[in-house]
Design an enzyme around this catalytic site. Structure first.
Site, PDB file in Angstrom:
ATOM      1  CD  GLU A  63      -1.818  -2.352   1.559  1.00  0.00           C
ATOM      2  OE1 GLU A  63      -0.633  -2.628   1.889  1.00  0.00           O
ATOM      3  OE2 GLU A  63      -2.756  -3.169   1.631  1.00  0.00           O
TER       4      GLU A  63
ATOM      5  CG  PHE B 214      -9.569  -9.532  11.138  1.00  0.00           C
ATOM      6  CD1 PHE B 214      -8.292  -9.887  11.571  1.00  0.00           C
ATOM      7  CD2 PHE B 214      -9.841  -9.583   9.780  1.00  0.00           C
ATOM      8  CE1 PHE B 214      -7.322 -10.296  10.678  1.00  0.00           C
ATOM      9  CE2 PHE B 214      -8.882  -9.991   8.870  1.00  0.00           C
ATOM     10  CZ  PHE B 214      -7.612 -10.350   9.319  1.00  0.00           C
ATOM     11  CD  GLN B 215      -7.291  -7.170   7.424  1.00  0.00           C
ATOM     12  OE1 GLN B 215      -8.210  -6.945   6.655  1.00  0.00           O
ATOM     13  NE2 GLN B 215      -6.122  -7.655   7.025  1.00  0.00           N
TER      14      GLN B 215
ATOM     15  CE  LYS C 120     -17.171  -6.794   3.385  1.00  0.00           C
ATOM     16  NZ  LYS C 120     -16.468  -8.059   3.629  1.00  0.00           N
TER      17      LYS C 120
ATOM     18  CG  MET D  29      22.456  12.948   3.076  1.00  0.00           C
ATOM     19  SD  MET D  29      23.634  14.083   2.306  1.00  0.00           S
ATOM     20  CE  MET D  29      22.709  14.651   0.885  1.00  0.00           C
TER      21      MET D  29
END
Lengths: 568, 163
Positions: A50, A112-113, A162, A478
């Site tokens: 993602e 969940f999630q 959802k 760097m």
């Protein structure tokens, strides 16, 4: 006819003219993916992580000035996207993130999630909205796009549970929107613009300093017109490169921590400074107290009032859209009977020429080991300065900024504010989707590249012919440079051991890999790579391990207190 | 310097956390914060008492204005204004203290709202410093519990803050 929330979401995207969405499916967004499946107007690009979705949407936006869209699932989907959202936020990139959420009845149950997406992203979005009722969805989407691209642009997250995507209602998409709490000012105040014009005409040692605002407001043509009228020297921040032609004689190069000697000296010693869509950040003016030791009048044009007088007090603030304000300013200057002080300007340019004489970007061209600057110079030549170049973060990013002369806006795509390693490849994917015919190059380092290399798989799936130029010095360059300068050469954890054979790695994804170790092979390799128009080519340049980026303004110092190459 | 900032904002869930989050993220002080819906239920009115240099206060007002849910911001301390805070204080009231508490409450124009055999619960309204003064004036050991709302403010005269 009633539509489901998922269908409404897709219809909203269609209404907004979105042709491409970057995303990754998951439980909470299954209805949305089902709705996507049943239509063919909005193309979905499947990334491999993602973070890649957010960076790709961001790169798409930067390369096109359209609003980038990404679609992620709840929980880890949205937390993975946070780095990409914060990256877009710091650079004011218009983006809409649609995140799935657990059903409304499960919110707060540690489902969940489940994650508080609105809470987690609040400090790194321009705005965010949790949609709890399907009847609010279309308006939320309209608001999201409106807020993302107007005013000072930025990412807006819409969190959709959802059950909202499954519920139905009548779909109506508003044509326009007005919000009592959000009305960005576009037109600059005429009185302020008049004052600014007078200051510019009276200047003896003027300087124009431009930033990302020029790119974001599409003001490159207006800025060029302004410089033409005034004949003033011009510098740009990292974010503003390409806003003014890098090959123009008025351009002094980038300023700031790794800016050119002449740009930083002119910035410090000017008597009138015109700041255009830039925000005087710490990497640009260094220590604000040191900067304030020289008396100068400052005109600051910015659409965001909070950017004005934040780090440096300004004399003439002008709040407004950069393009509109410059346009007004140019008209005023053209109508004025007064002209800039030619004699003073001549003396000032003579001083600048002396500073230029330092040749602050010189490096060892006779080196037997590949110098990273040499690779960027050759890349510039081979692409004729006409590629879209993305970068990751570190030394290679600074070398591109110094050595690739961007003449046009939206060709230089990098994470300036947040400094996100791993940005380059997914951003290049977004840029390629926005400009399918353009030549897109990602300049990276072996450390940055490994942060998002899973997207090589996405590149294969969509046949993206990106050219990846890796300046491989086996160090986090760097970090190593700072350790050398400021931490007694103790290279703590900045050496990269156990690197993959990048040629074999990209080969396993079905791409072309090349390894280049001799300076003489640099140009032929680049030419060969760009000849392969339909293939992704990874060029692994084995570069000098000890090369540093010069000039350098050490942290906390003033911008005229640079370390130059010969001083070490 | 102490400033009292009044904010009119959309009465939406999350609006308060945007304001509070802004203060913590940018390292600004909040001495007190009060918020409640106005006569228009779609709007909330918030009063924040903060301290900072003029530059910091300027940034605070600009940053607040930048929040999408914020409709208007005004620094009340820039002109004449009224501020009031409500305190409820439960004190021990036994023996000779009982009369003394009643007397002090009257002097400060408070009201006793609840009485038990051993306690008074006193309501007091005023500026923060008046409430402080009351606490200073009574026997500290008699205080059982205090709860203060933080300041609410409004401009004097005909100036109004509306959407």
């Amino acid at each position: 006819m009633e539509l489901t929330g998922a269908e409404i979401l897709i219809r909203c995207l269609q209404e907004e003219g979105v042709d491409c969405v970057f995303g990754y499916p998951g439980g909470a967004v299954l209805f949305i993916y089902d709705a996507l499946f049943k239509q063919d107007k909005v193309k979905h690009v499947l990334v491999r992580h993602e973070q890649g979705a957010a960076h790709a949407a961001d790169g798409y936006s930067r390369a096109s000035n359209k609003t980038g869209v990404c679609l992620v699932t709840s929980g880890p989907g949205v937390t993975n996207a946070v780095t990409g959202i914060a990256t877009a936020y710091m650079d004011s990139i218009p983006m809409v993130i649609i995140s799935g959420q657990v059903p409304t009845h499960a919110i707060g149950q540690d489902a969940f999630q489940e994650v508080d997406a609105v809470g987690i992203t609040r400090p790194c979005v321009k705005h965010n909205i949790l949609v709890k009722d399907v009847r609010d969805l279309a308006l939320a989407m309209k608001k999201a796009f409106h807020i993302a691209r107007s005013g000072r642009p930025g990412p807006v997250l819409v969190d959709v549970p959802k059950d909202v995507t499954a519920a139905s209602c009548k779909f109506e998409y508003p044509d326009s929107i007005s919000m009592r709490s959000y009305n960005p000012v576009l037109k600059g105040h005429p009185g302020q613009i008049k004052k600014a014009a007078q200051l510019l005409l009276d200047a003896k040692r003027p300087m124009i300093y431009t930033g990302g605002g020029v790119i974001l407001s599409d003001a490159a043509a207006e800025l060029a017109g302004l410089v033409k009228v005034l004949g003033f020297p011009c510098t740009s921040t990292l974010m503003g490169l390409g806003g003014f032609p890098g090959t123009d004689a008025h351009f002094l190069g980038m300023l700031g921590m790794h800016g050119t000697f002449e740009a930083n000296m002119a910035m410090q010693h000017c008597d009138v400074l015109l700041a255009v869509g830039a925000r005087f950040d710490d990497r640009v003016i260094g220590n604000p107290r040191h900067f304030g030791e020289v008396q100068r009048k400052i005109v600051h044009i910015d659409i965001d009032p909070s950017s004005i007088s934040k780090r440096v007090k300004v004399d003439v603030p002008i709040v407004g859209n950069v393009r509109e304000v410059i346009d007004d300013l140019v008209k005023l200057l053209q109508a004025s009977r007064e002209k800039p002080d030619a004699k003073a300007l001549k003396a000032w340019w003579a001083q600048i020429e002396l500073w230029k004489g330092k040749d602050c970007l010189r490096y060892d061209r006779a080196s037997k080991i590949i110098k990273p600057q040499f690779v960027v110079e050759k890349l510039y030549e081979v692409t004729k300065g006409d590629a879209i170049v993305t970068s990751d973060v570190g030394q290679h990013q600074m070398w591109v900024a110094q050595f690739y002369k961007f003449d046009k806006p939206r060709r230089w795509i990098n994470s300036g504010g947040l400094g996100t390693m791993g940005f380059g490849l997914p951003a290049a994917m977004g840029a390629q989707f926005a400009n399918p015919k353009a030549s897109v190059t990602c300049v990276t380092g072996e450390a940055s590249f490994q942060m998002c290399l899973q997207e090589l798989s996405t590149c294969k799936q969509y046949r993206l012919p990106i050219k990846i130029v890796c300046l491989n010095n086996r160090y986090m360059g760097m970090v190593r440079q700072w350790q050398q300068f400021f931490h007694g050469n103790r290279y703590s954890e900045s050496y990269m051991d156990a690197l993959p054979d990048f040629s074999k790695l990209v080969d396993s994804y079905g791409h072309v890999g090349m390894r280049i170790e001799n300076p003489a092979d640099v140009e032929p390799a680049l030419k060969e790579a760009f000849k392969r128009r339909d293939e992704l080519v990874f060029l692994d340049f084995i570069t000098d391990q000890s090369e540093n980026v010069f000039p350098m303004v050490p942290g906390g110092k003033g911008i005229s207190e640079m370390i130059l190459a010969e001083e070490l | 310097m102490r400033h009292i900032i009044s904010i009119l904002l959309e009465n939406e869930s999350g609006a308060l956390s945007r304001v509070a989050g802004l203060f913590s993220a940018r390292g600004y002080n909040i001495e007190s914060l009060t918020v409640a819906p106005t006569e228009d239920p779609s709007l909330s009115r918030m009063t924040i008492v903060t301290t900072g240099s003029d530059d910091v206060i300027e940034q605070i007002t600009k940053q607040l204005n930048k929040l999408i849910d914020v409709v208007k911001v005004v620094d009340l301390s820039e002109s004449a204004h009224i501020e009031r805070e409500l305190m409820l204080i439960k004190v021990r009231a036994i023996g000779k203290d009982r009369d003394e508490m009643k007397r002090m409450t009257d002097i400060f124009r408070g009201r006793i709202l609840d009485v038990t055999e051993h306690t008074y619960t006193i309501e007091l309204t005023g500026t923060g410093s008046k409430l402080d003064a009351f606490i200073q004036a009574i026997d500290r050991s008699a205080i059982l519990e205090t709860v203060r709302t933080g300041a609410s403010g409004i401009s004097r005269g005909e100036r109004v803050l509306r959407a």
